[in-house]
Scaffold this motif. Structure first.
Motif, mmCIF file in Angstrom:
data_model
loop_
_atom_site.group_PDB
_atom_site.id
_atom_site.type_symbol
_atom_site.label_atom_id
_atom_site.label_comp_id
_atom_site.label_asym_id
_atom_site.label_seq_id
_atom_site.Cartn_x
_atom_site.Cartn_y
_atom_site.Cartn_z
ATOM 1 N N ALA A 1 36.915 11.385 58.574
ATOM 2 C CA ALA A 1 37.263 12.545 57.735
ATOM 3 C C ALA A 1 38.190 12.169 56.587
ATOM 4 O O ALA A 1 38.251 12.878 55.575
ATOM 5 C CB ALA A 1 37.907 13.629 58.596
ATOM 6 N N THR A 2 38.902 11.050 56.705
ATOM 7 C CA THR A 2 39.790 10.602 55.627
ATOM 8 C C THR A 2 39.017 10.293 54.347
ATOM 9 O O THR A 2 39.525 10.497 53.250
ATOM 10 C CB THR A 2 40.562 9.336 56.070
ATOM 11 O OG1 THR A 2 41.287 9.644 57.244
ATOM 12 C CG2 THR A 2 41.514 8.866 54.985
ATOM 13 N N PHE A 3 37.781 9.811 54.493
ATOM 14 C CA PHE A 3 36.980 9.430 53.331
ATOM 15 C C PHE A 3 35.689 10.237 53.261
ATOM 16 O O PHE A 3 35.665 11.311 52.694
ATOM 17 C CB PHE A 3 36.699 7.924 53.328
ATOM 18 C CG PHE A 3 37.910 7.088 53.020
ATOM 19 C CD1 PHE A 3 38.250 6.796 51.716
ATOM 20 C CD2 PHE A 3 38.709 6.613 54.035
ATOM 21 C CE1 PHE A 3 39.370 6.031 51.422
ATOM 22 C CE2 PHE A 3 39.827 5.849 53.755
ATOM 23 C CZ PHE A 3 40.168 5.563 52.452
ATOM 24 N N LEU A 4 34.601 9.729 53.823
ATOM 25 C CA LEU A 4 33.285 10.370 53.671
ATOM 26 C C LEU A 4 33.032 11.513 54.648
ATOM 27 O O LEU A 4 32.163 12.343 54.399
ATOM 28 C CB LEU A 4 32.172 9.326 53.813
ATOM 29 C CG LEU A 4 32.067 8.314 52.682
ATOM 30 C CD1 LEU A 4 30.985 7.293 52.992
ATOM 31 C CD2 LEU A 4 31.811 9.000 51.352
ATOM 32 N N ASP A 5 33.739 11.561 55.753
ATOM 33 C CA ASP A 5 33.565 12.623 56.754
ATOM 34 C C ASP A 5 32.087 12.780 57.120
ATOM 35 O O ASP A 5 31.499 13.854 56.992
ATOM 36 C CB ASP A 5 34.145 13.936 56.227
ATOM 37 C CG ASP A 5 34.354 14.969 57.322
ATOM 38 O OD1 ASP A 5 34.164 14.642 58.510
ATOM 39 O OD2 ASP A 5 34.706 16.115 56.977
ATOM 40 N N THR A 6 31.502 11.676 57.575
ATOM 41 C CA THR A 6 30.051 11.643 57.814
ATOM 42 C C THR A 6 29.592 12.561 58.941
ATOM 43 O O THR A 6 28.419 12.937 58.964
ATOM 44 C CB THR A 6 29.567 10.207 58.077
ATOM 45 O OG1 THR A 6 30.206 9.696 59.249
ATOM 46 C CG2 THR A 6 29.851 9.314 56.885
ATOM 47 N N ASP A 7 30.481 12.948 59.852
ATOM 48 C CA ASP A 7 30.082 13.906 60.886
ATOM 49 C C ASP A 7 29.758 15.262 60.271
ATOM 50 O O ASP A 7 28.810 15.930 60.685
ATOM 51 C CB ASP A 7 31.182 14.067 61.941
ATOM 52 C CG ASP A 7 31.324 12.856 62.839
ATOM 53 O OD1 ASP A 7 30.368 12.044 62.921
ATOM 54 O OD2 ASP A 7 32.392 12.704 63.462
ATOM 55 N N ARG A 8 30.527 15.676 59.292
ATOM 56 C CA ARG A 8 30.301 16.973 58.633
ATOM 57 C C ARG A 8 29.392 16.872 57.414
ATOM 58 O O ARG A 8 28.783 17.856 57.007
ATOM 59 C CB ARG A 8 31.639 17.581 58.209
ATOM 60 C CG ARG A 8 32.456 18.020 59.421
ATOM 61 C CD ARG A 8 33.749 18.717 59.063
ATOM 62 N NE ARG A 8 33.553 19.736 58.054
ATOM 63 C CZ ARG A 8 34.436 19.993 57.085
ATOM 64 N NH1 ARG A 8 35.555 19.315 56.995
ATOM 65 N NH2 ARG A 8 34.200 20.938 56.205
ATOM 66 N N HIS A 9 29.316 15.672 56.798
ATOM 67 C CA HIS A 9 28.534 15.468 55.576
ATOM 68 C C HIS A 9 27.696 14.201 55.723
ATOM 69 O O HIS A 9 28.028 13.158 55.152
ATOM 70 C CB HIS A 9 29.466 15.354 54.362
ATOM 71 C CG HIS A 9 30.375 16.527 54.194
ATOM 72 N ND1 HIS A 9 29.957 17.710 53.664
ATOM 73 C CD2 HIS A 9 31.684 16.692 54.523
ATOM 74 C CE1 HIS A 9 30.967 18.566 53.650
ATOM 75 N NE2 HIS A 9 32.024 17.973 54.174
ATOM 76 N N PRO A 10 26.600 14.285 56.488
ATOM 77 C CA PRO A 10 25.828 13.075 56.814
ATOM 78 C C PRO A 10 24.982 12.517 55.668
ATOM 79 O O PRO A 10 24.486 11.401 55.764
ATOM 80 C CB PRO A 10 24.946 13.528 57.974
ATOM 81 C CG PRO A 10 24.799 15.003 57.777
ATOM 82 C CD PRO A 10 26.103 15.465 57.184
ATOM 83 N N VAL A 11 24.829 13.290 54.595
ATOM 84 C CA VAL A 11 23.916 12.877 53.524
ATOM 85 C C VAL A 11 24.619 12.872 52.175
ATOM 86 O O VAL A 11 25.381 13.789 51.851
ATOM 87 C CB VAL A 11 22.697 13.840 53.464
ATOM 88 C CG1 VAL A 11 21.811 13.547 52.268
ATOM 89 C CG2 VAL A 11 21.894 13.764 54.745
ATOM 90 N N LEU A 12 24.359 11.819 51.389
ATOM 91 C CA LEU A 12 24.701 11.793 49.977
ATOM 92 C C LEU A 12 23.389 12.100 49.263
ATOM 93 O O LEU A 12 22.368 11.469 49.560
ATOM 94 C CB LEU A 12 25.206 10.412 49.557
ATOM 95 C CG LEU A 12 26.268 9.754 50.447
ATOM 96 C CD1 LEU A 12 26.551 8.340 49.967
ATOM 97 C CD2 LEU A 12 27.533 10.571 50.461
ATOM 98 N N ALA A 13 23.386 13.065 48.372
ATOM 99 C CA ALA A 13 22.124 13.500 47.760
ATOM 100 C C ALA A 13 22.178 13.397 46.243
ATOM 101 O O ALA A 13 23.225 13.616 45.623
ATOM 102 C CB ALA A 13 21.820 14.947 48.158
ATOM 103 N N PHE A 14 21.030 13.063 45.658
ATOM 104 C CA PHE A 14 20.898 12.987 44.203
ATOM 105 C C PHE A 14 19.658 13.763 43.786
ATOM 106 O O PHE A 14 18.593 13.628 44.388
ATOM 107 C CB PHE A 14 20.755 11.535 43.732
ATOM 108 C CG PHE A 14 20.514 11.421 42.250
ATOM 109 C CD1 PHE A 14 21.564 11.534 41.347
ATOM 110 C CD2 PHE A 14 19.234 11.235 41.754
ATOM 111 C CE1 PHE A 14 21.348 11.463 39.980
ATOM 112 C CE2 PHE A 14 19.002 11.155 40.382
ATOM 113 C CZ PHE A 14 20.061 11.267 39.497
ATOM 114 N N VAL A 15 19.803 14.573 42.733
ATOM 115 C CA VAL A 15 18.691 15.309 42.140
ATOM 116 C C VAL A 15 18.766 15.091 40.631
ATOM 117 O O VAL A 15 19.803 15.356 40.006
ATOM 118 C CB VAL A 15 18.761 16.817 42.468
ATOM 119 C CG1 VAL A 15 17.643 17.574 41.781
ATOM 120 C CG2 VAL A 15 18.728 17.050 43.976
#
Length: 171
Positions: A84-98
């Motif tokens: 959670a200190t940085f990417l918080d991958t448990d809550r935000h598993p995806v980086l998305a680009f459109v």
């Protein structure tokens, strides 16, 4: 990050393509220890689609990267960045680009990291038509603070130089 001033651009055939996650990656370089050390790593591409249209500006790109795939070769660093200190991958598993705008030398659009969306422009360094689609290499610099990744200011680099290598196969 060193980049070659040479650019090879080849426009693929019109149509829809899927990004092949097994042959695509996002590499990055950043700094740590107040900018004294270099850190190289990767993210895995989860999925993506490219629609090549005429005119080229009508083309579209959508891609997702697995945030938890952050890998630098240091297990402790990787766990910290996924926390959670940085990417918080448990809550935000995806980086998305459109994408929003495409031309022969760049792809501009919106990147979403940790629930924060902002503009990025990728510079196309190479593209080549292949037997089953095309391959493209593009670069950009991302300011992590603009995307809400604010942990360890000073200790951890503010900017990530990204190189996206995507292999796209015709649907």
């Amino acid at each position: 990050m060193e980049t070659s001033p040479e650019r090879t651009t080849t426009i693929p055939q019109l149509g829809r393509y899927d990004v092949d996650p097994a042959r695509s990656t996002v590499r990055f370089r950043t700094t740590h220890l107040f900018g004294l050390g270099k850190v190289d790593g990767t993210f895995a591409v989860r999925s993506g689609t490219v629609e090549v249209a005429e005119p080229l500006s009508a083309s579209r790109v959508q891609a997702e990267v697995d945030a938890a795939s952050f890998h630098t070769g240091s297990a402790q660093r990787d766990r910290t960045v996924r926390s959670a200190t940085f990417l918080d991958t448990d809550r935000h598993p995806v980086l998305a680009f459109v994408s929003e705008r495409i031309d022969e030398t760049s792809v501009s659009g919106q990147l979403t990291v940790k629930g924060v969306t902002g503009p990025v422009t990728l510079t196309v360094r190479e593209s080549a038509v292949t037997a089953d689609g095309f391959r493209v290499v593009a670069t950009t610099r991302v300011d992590r603070l603009e995307f809400g990744v604010t942990g360890s200011r000073g200790m951890t680099g503010r900017y990530l130089d990204l190189t996206v290598e995507a292999v796209c196969v015709r649907r």
